[in-house]
Structure formats: C-alpha cells, structure tokens
Design a protein around this motif. Structure first.
Motif, PDB file in Angstrom:
ATOM      1  N   LYS A   1      83.231  72.253  55.835  1.00 22.43           N
ATOM      2  CA  LYS A   1      83.014  71.020  56.597  1.00 22.43           C
ATOM      3  C   LYS A   1      81.805  70.241  56.082  1.00 22.43           C
ATOM      4  CE  LYS A   1      80.064  72.936  60.252  1.00 22.43           C
ATOM      5  NZ  LYS A   1      79.887  73.122  61.711  1.00 22.43           N
ATOM      6  N   ASN A   2      80.947  70.906  55.294  1.00 26.68           N
ATOM      7  CA  ASN A   2      79.807  70.196  54.711  1.00 26.68           C
ATOM      8  C   ASN A   2      80.280  69.055  53.814  1.00 26.68           C
ATOM      9  OD1 ASN A   2      77.983  71.908  55.959  1.00 26.68           O
ATOM     10  ND2 ASN A   2      77.868  73.300  54.203  1.00 26.68           N
ATOM     11  N   TYR A   3      81.395  69.272  53.126  1.00 28.06           N
ATOM     12  CA  TYR A   3      81.950  68.232  52.265  1.00 28.06           C
ATOM     13  C   TYR A   3      82.476  67.064  53.093  1.00 28.06           C
ATOM     14  CZ  TYR A   3      81.558  71.418  48.316  1.00 28.06           C
ATOM     15  OH  TYR A   3      81.069  72.247  47.339  1.00 28.06           O
ATOM     16  N   VAL A   4      83.089  67.376  54.202  1.00 25.82           N
ATOM     17  CA  VAL A   4      83.583  66.329  55.105  1.00 25.82           C
ATOM     18  C   VAL A   4      82.415  65.543  55.682  1.00 25.82           C
ATOM     19  CG1 VAL A   4      84.896  65.849  57.210  1.00 25.82           C
ATOM     20  CG2 VAL A   4      85.613  67.698  55.673  1.00 25.82           C
ATOM     21  N   THR A   5      81.371  66.274  56.078  1.00 23.93           N
ATOM     22  CA  THR A   5      80.175  65.615  56.627  1.00 23.93           C
ATOM     23  C   THR A   5      79.529  64.694  55.602  1.00 23.93           C
ATOM     24  OG1 THR A   5      79.757  67.521  58.064  1.00 23.93           O
ATOM     25  CG2 THR A   5      77.925  66.005  57.681  1.00 23.93           C
ATOM     26  N   ALA A   6      79.395  65.178  54.373  1.00 24.01           N
ATOM     27  CA  ALA A   6      78.793  64.361  53.308  1.00 24.01           C
ATOM     28  C   ALA A   6      79.637  63.116  53.048  1.00 24.01           C
ATOM     29  CB  ALA A   6      78.651  65.180  52.033  1.00 24.01           C
ATOM     30  N   TRP A   7      80.950  63.290  53.014  1.00 22.92           N
ATOM     31  CA  TRP A   7      81.852  62.163  52.754  1.00 22.92           C
ATOM     32  C   TRP A   7      81.753  61.120  53.861  1.00 22.92           C
ATOM     33  CZ3 TRP A   7      84.158  61.099  48.330  1.00 22.92           C
ATOM     34  CH2 TRP A   7      85.183  60.155  48.301  1.00 22.92           C
ATOM     35  N   GLN A   8      81.642  61.573  55.104  1.00 19.95           N
ATOM     36  CA  GLN A   8      81.595  60.663  56.246  1.00 19.95           C
ATOM     37  C   GLN A   8      80.222  60.014  56.420  1.00 19.95           C
ATOM     38  OE1 GLN A   8      82.855  63.163  59.490  1.00 19.95           O
ATOM     39  NE2 GLN A   8      85.043  62.831  59.079  1.00 19.95           N
ATOM     40  N   ARG A   9      79.202  60.590  55.860  1.00 16.93           N
ATOM     41  CA  ARG A   9      77.849  60.033  55.991  1.00 16.93           C
ATOM     42  C   ARG A   9      77.558  58.927  54.991  1.00 16.93           C
ATOM     43  NH1 ARG A   9      73.050  64.272  56.551  1.00 16.93           N
ATOM     44  NH2 ARG A   9      71.988  62.268  56.492  1.00 16.93           N
ATOM     45  N   GLY A  10      78.576  58.431  54.331  1.00 17.06           N
ATOM     46  CA  GLY A  10      78.392  57.304  53.418  1.00 17.06           C
ATOM     47  C   GLY A  10      78.724  57.605  51.984  1.00 17.06           C
ATOM     48  N   LEU A  11      78.973  58.882  51.674  1.00 19.03           N
ATOM     49  CA  LEU A  11      79.250  59.244  50.291  1.00 19.03           C
ATOM     50  C   LEU A  11      80.526  58.586  49.777  1.00 19.03           C
ATOM     51  CD1 LEU A  11      78.198  60.988  47.941  1.00 19.03           C
ATOM     52  CD2 LEU A  11      79.734  62.797  48.718  1.00 19.03           C
ATOM     53  N   SER A  12      81.482  58.356  50.671  1.00 16.08           N
ATOM     54  CA  SER A  12      82.734  57.716  50.263  1.00 16.08           C
ATOM     55  C   SER A  12      82.478  56.324  49.692  1.00 16.08           C
ATOM     56  CB  SER A  12      83.705  57.633  51.445  1.00 16.08           C
ATOM     57  OG  SER A  12      83.120  56.913  52.526  1.00 16.08           O
ATOM     58  N   GLN A  13      81.588  55.554  50.336  1.00 15.99           N
ATOM     59  CA  GLN A  13      81.264  54.214  49.847  1.00 15.99           C
ATOM     60  C   GLN A  13      80.446  54.279  48.564  1.00 15.99           C
ATOM     61  OE1 GLN A  13      82.404  51.249  51.140  1.00 15.99           O
ATOM     62  NE2 GLN A  13      81.525  50.410  49.275  1.00 15.99           N
ATOM     63  N   TYR A  14      79.488  55.202  48.503  1.00 19.03           N
ATOM     64  CA  TYR A  14      78.694  55.363  47.284  1.00 19.03           C
ATOM     65  C   TYR A  14      79.582  55.770  46.110  1.00 19.03           C
ATOM     66  CZ  TYR A  14      75.064  55.797  50.899  1.00 19.03           C
ATOM     67  OH  TYR A  14      74.259  55.599  51.988  1.00 19.03           O
ATOM     68  N   PHE A  15      80.541  56.643  46.383  1.00 17.22           N
ATOM     69  CA  PHE A  15      81.469  57.105  45.359  1.00 17.22           C
ATOM     70  C   PHE A  15      82.299  55.935  44.835  1.00 17.22           C
ATOM     71  CE2 PHE A  15      85.216  59.168  43.661  1.00 17.22           C
ATOM     72  CZ  PHE A  15      84.716  60.322  43.080  1.00 17.22           C
ATOM     73  N   LEU A  16      82.806  55.112  45.742  1.00 12.52           N
ATOM     74  CA  LEU A  16      83.596  53.943  45.340  1.00 12.52           C
ATOM     75  C   LEU A  16      82.758  52.976  44.518  1.00 12.52           C
ATOM     76  CD1 LEU A  16      86.185  52.239  45.500  1.00 12.52           C
ATOM     77  CD2 LEU A  16      85.340  51.295  47.663  1.00 12.52           C
ATOM     78  N   ASN A  17      81.522  52.740  44.949  1.00  7.06           N
ATOM     79  CA  ASN A  17      80.640  51.839  44.198  1.00  7.06           C
ATOM     80  C   ASN A  17      80.389  52.362  42.782  1.00  7.06           C
ATOM     81  OD1 ASN A  17      80.387  50.199  46.470  1.00  7.06           O
ATOM     82  ND2 ASN A  17      78.534  51.218  47.174  1.00  7.06           N
ATOM     83  N   SER A  18      80.156  53.661  42.661  1.00  6.28           N
ATOM     84  CA  SER A  18      79.924  54.243  41.338  1.00  6.28           C
ATOM     85  C   SER A  18      81.163  54.129  40.459  1.00  6.28           C
ATOM     86  CB  SER A  18      79.516  55.716  41.478  1.00  6.28           C
ATOM     87  OG  SER A  18      78.209  55.832  41.992  1.00  6.28           O
ATOM     88  N   ILE A  19      82.340  54.322  41.054  1.00  4.80           N
ATOM     89  CA  ILE A  19      83.587  54.195  40.299  1.00  4.80           C
ATOM     90  C   ILE A  19      83.735  52.774  39.760  1.00  4.80           C
ATOM     91  CG2 ILE A  19      86.108  54.118  40.509  1.00  4.80           C
ATOM     92  CD1 ILE A  19      85.178  56.916  40.280  1.00  4.80           C
ATOM     93  N   ILE A  20      83.483  51.788  40.628  1.00  6.98           N
ATOM     94  CA  ILE A  20      83.628  50.382  40.226  1.00  6.98           C
ATOM     95  C   ILE A  20      82.640  50.026  39.126  1.00  6.98           C
ATOM     96  CG2 ILE A  20      83.361  47.984  41.007  1.00  6.98           C
ATOM     97  CD1 ILE A  20      84.373  48.890  43.758  1.00  6.98           C
ATOM     98  N   VAL A  21      81.375  50.342  39.350  1.00 10.98           N
ATOM     99  CA  VAL A  21      80.329  49.978  38.395  1.00 10.98           C
ATOM    100  C   VAL A  21      80.524  50.706  37.062  1.00 10.98           C
ATOM    101  CG1 VAL A  21      77.860  50.154  37.912  1.00 10.98           C
ATOM    102  CG2 VAL A  21      78.637  49.372  40.155  1.00 10.98           C
ATOM    103  N   THR A  22      80.814  51.991  37.117  1.00  6.38           N
ATOM    104  CA  THR A  22      80.967  52.773  35.891  1.00  6.38           C
ATOM    105  C   THR A  22      82.191  52.338  35.101  1.00  6.38           C
ATOM    106  OG1 THR A  22      79.901  54.671  36.952  1.00  6.38           O
ATOM    107  CG2 THR A  22      81.168  55.099  34.945  1.00  6.38           C
ATOM    108  N   THR A  23      83.313  52.129  35.790  1.00 12.26           N
ATOM    109  CA  THR A  23      84.553  51.743  35.103  1.00 12.26           C
ATOM    110  C   THR A  23      84.396  50.411  34.384  1.00 12.26           C
ATOM    111  OG1 THR A  23      85.883  52.919  36.760  1.00 12.26           O
ATOM    112  CG2 THR A  23      87.010  51.276  35.395  1.00 12.26           C
ATOM    113  N   ILE A  24      83.874  49.414  35.093  1.00  8.68           N
ATOM    114  CA  ILE A  24      83.717  48.091  34.484  1.00  8.68           C
ATOM    115  C   ILE A  24      82.695  48.132  33.355  1.00  8.68           C
ATOM    116  CG2 ILE A  24      83.018  45.696  34.901  1.00  8.68           C
ATOM    117  CD1 ILE A  24      84.069  45.981  37.747  1.00  8.68           C
ATOM    118  N   SER A  25      81.584  48.825  33.573  1.00  5.15           N
ATOM    119  CA  SER A  25      80.526  48.892  32.560  1.00  5.15           C
ATOM    120  C   SER A  25      81.008  49.592  31.298  1.00  5.15           C
ATOM    121  CB  SER A  25      79.303  49.624  33.129  1.00  5.15           C
ATOM    122  OG  SER A  25      78.781  48.960  34.257  1.00  5.15           O
TER     123      SER A  25
END
Length: 280
Positions: free
Chosen positions: A60-84
């Motif tokens: 559940k630690n992974y679920v907690t981390a994902w729900q605490r904002g990691l999902s948005q940070y992960f998406l931002n990193s995907i967008i920035v890294t892919t385009i760059s």
C-alpha cells in the motif's frame, strides 16, 4: 605437466575475475535491493530495523505514494523527457549529418562551437537562464525545462552522432541518389533507419540525465502541478515528519521507466558507443 600448470593458472585467474565481478555486482545491486525492501516497510520498521526484511509487506506504500502526487509528477516527467529527448535526437542527427556530408564555409567552427557547450556548467548558466525564461514569459512552464534540457544535451549527442556518421558508408547514399532520392529522402528513409544503434545510445543517455535532473526543475518550476519526479519527491518530506516508506516507494516507481528503456535498447547501446570510435 606444463599444460596442466597453465590450465591451473588460467582457472585461478578466471576465478579471481569471477569473484571480483560478483563483488562489483553485489555492491551495485545492494543499494537498489535496500530501497525496494525499505519501500515495503512501515515507518516504524524502517527506523527500528533498517537492514532487516519487513515483518509485513506493505504494498500500500506504492498506492500512498501514487496518490500523494506522484502520479502527476510521473506524468510531467514523461512529457518533459519524451519531448526533450525527441528534439535532442532529431536536431543532433540533422546537425551531425550536415556536418559530415556537406562542405560549407565555417563547418569546423560550427562543430567546435557546439562542442564548447560541453564545457558549460548548468550551475553557471542558472542565473542567465532564469532571466531569459522570465523575459520570454515561459518561466514555470514545460518549455522552461525542455529548452534548457535540449540545449545542454545537444553537444554530447552531436559529438556521438557525428562520429557514427563519419563511419557510415557513403556508397549506400550514393546509390539512393542514383535511384532518384533527394537529401531528405536519403536522411529519413536510409540514414535514420540504419542508425538505430547510435539513436538508441543517445536516447538512453539523454533520457537518464533528463529524467533524473533536479536543479532546473527546482529553480524553473514553482507550480506543484508541473513538477517532475526528482523535485516532486521532496514534497514527501516536511519540517516535522518524513514518510520514508512512501518516499522509498516513490523512488522505486521513478526508477522503473529508465530500467525499462535500458532493457529495451541495451542490444544497441554498446554498438552505438563503439561505432565510429576509430574515425572522428
């Protein structure tokens, strides 16, 4: 007798190498193993027995981390890294091809100017970049990260690709020109498809550096909804308390994309690094 003695020496040497490599692998994997184990512990277990296996596996630690904002940070990193990475590889490939195939005035000056970018430290350029991004009104946007990432990755990727294109047989391109292809057709239909090893190498190197970059993400982004993973993980800490279990889970999740990329492209990686090493 002499052969037996040589075989024993060879076996002893091979055993020493095997032991050395085993120790090296252990040193490399041990921190990763510790992070994974720690991500499955409670905070109490993390402090009371940091080196032991968890008494209970807390996925559940992974679920907690994902729900605490990691999902948005992960998406931002995907967008920035892919385009760059896409812009870096495409611009570097085009530039390197032009530098190796066309003769024009100032070609060497352009190449050495690009290489000079390797001498520029991101820390030194931090203040001018901050002022420039403010003047362009792109501070606190994805572009505030993408443009500097592309700029700082280009010199090394151009250096790699130019060496590869110098070793690329020109006869293939000449045959394509005889068949009626123009420069753009040769580049997109022949050169790029055959250049998979160096492209894969550039993707792996650039992706790793951009995905893990912290300084620009910290300075050029204020909005939490635009933060990338390295900066976003700092929000798991506070002045009074830190949820280390969720933080470790977040670190594991953040490492997964780079592991996947390397596993998918590893067969091209060494070939890309060694290609063109003789010519330059």
């Amino acid at each position: 007798m002499h052969t037996l003695k040589n075989n024993s020496k060879f076996t002893f040497k091979k055993t020493l190498i095997l032991i050395f490599l085993s120790i090296l692998v252990l040193i490399t994997l041990l921190p990763m193993f510790w992070v994974v184990i720690s991500s499955l512990k409670s905070n109490a277990d993390f402090f009371s027995s940091p080196l032991n296996f968890p008494q209970k596996l807390l996925f559940k630690n992974y679920v907690t981390a994902w729900q605490r904002g990691l999902s948005q940070y992960f998406l931002n990193s995907i967008i920035v890294t892919t385009i760059s990475v896409f812009l870096t590889v495409f611009i570097a490939a085009s530039c390197s091809y032009a530098l190796t195939r066309f003769n024009f005035k100032g070609k060497k000056i352009i190449f050495y100017t690009i290489l000079a970018g390797l001498l520029l430290s991101p820390q030194v350029a931090l203040l001018p970049l901050y002022q420039l991004l403010n003047n362009l009104n792109i501070y606190n946007t994805y572009l505030a990260l993408i443009l500097p990432y592309v700029g700082f990755q280009l010199p090394f990727v151009v250096f790699l690709m130019r060496a590869y294109f110098l070793s690329f047989p020109k006869e293939i391109e000449e045959s394509a020109y005889l068949d009626g292809c123009n420069t753009f057709s040769v580049f997109f239909r022949i050169v790029l498809p055959i250049s998979k090893p160096i492209i894969a190498t550039a993707v792996i190197v650039s992706s790793r550096l951009i995905w893990n970059e912290f300084l620009f993400g910290l300075v050029f982004i204020d909005d939490k909804s635009l933060m990338t993973i390295p900066v976003g993980l700092t929000n798991f800490q506070s002045a009074l308390q830190t949820d280390y279990s969720s933080l470790m889970a977040g670190i594991v999740i953040a490492a997964i994309p780079m592991v996947v990329i390397f596993l998918l492209l590893q067969k091209y990686f060494v070939r890309g690094l060694t290609a063109g090493s003789v010519k330059g």
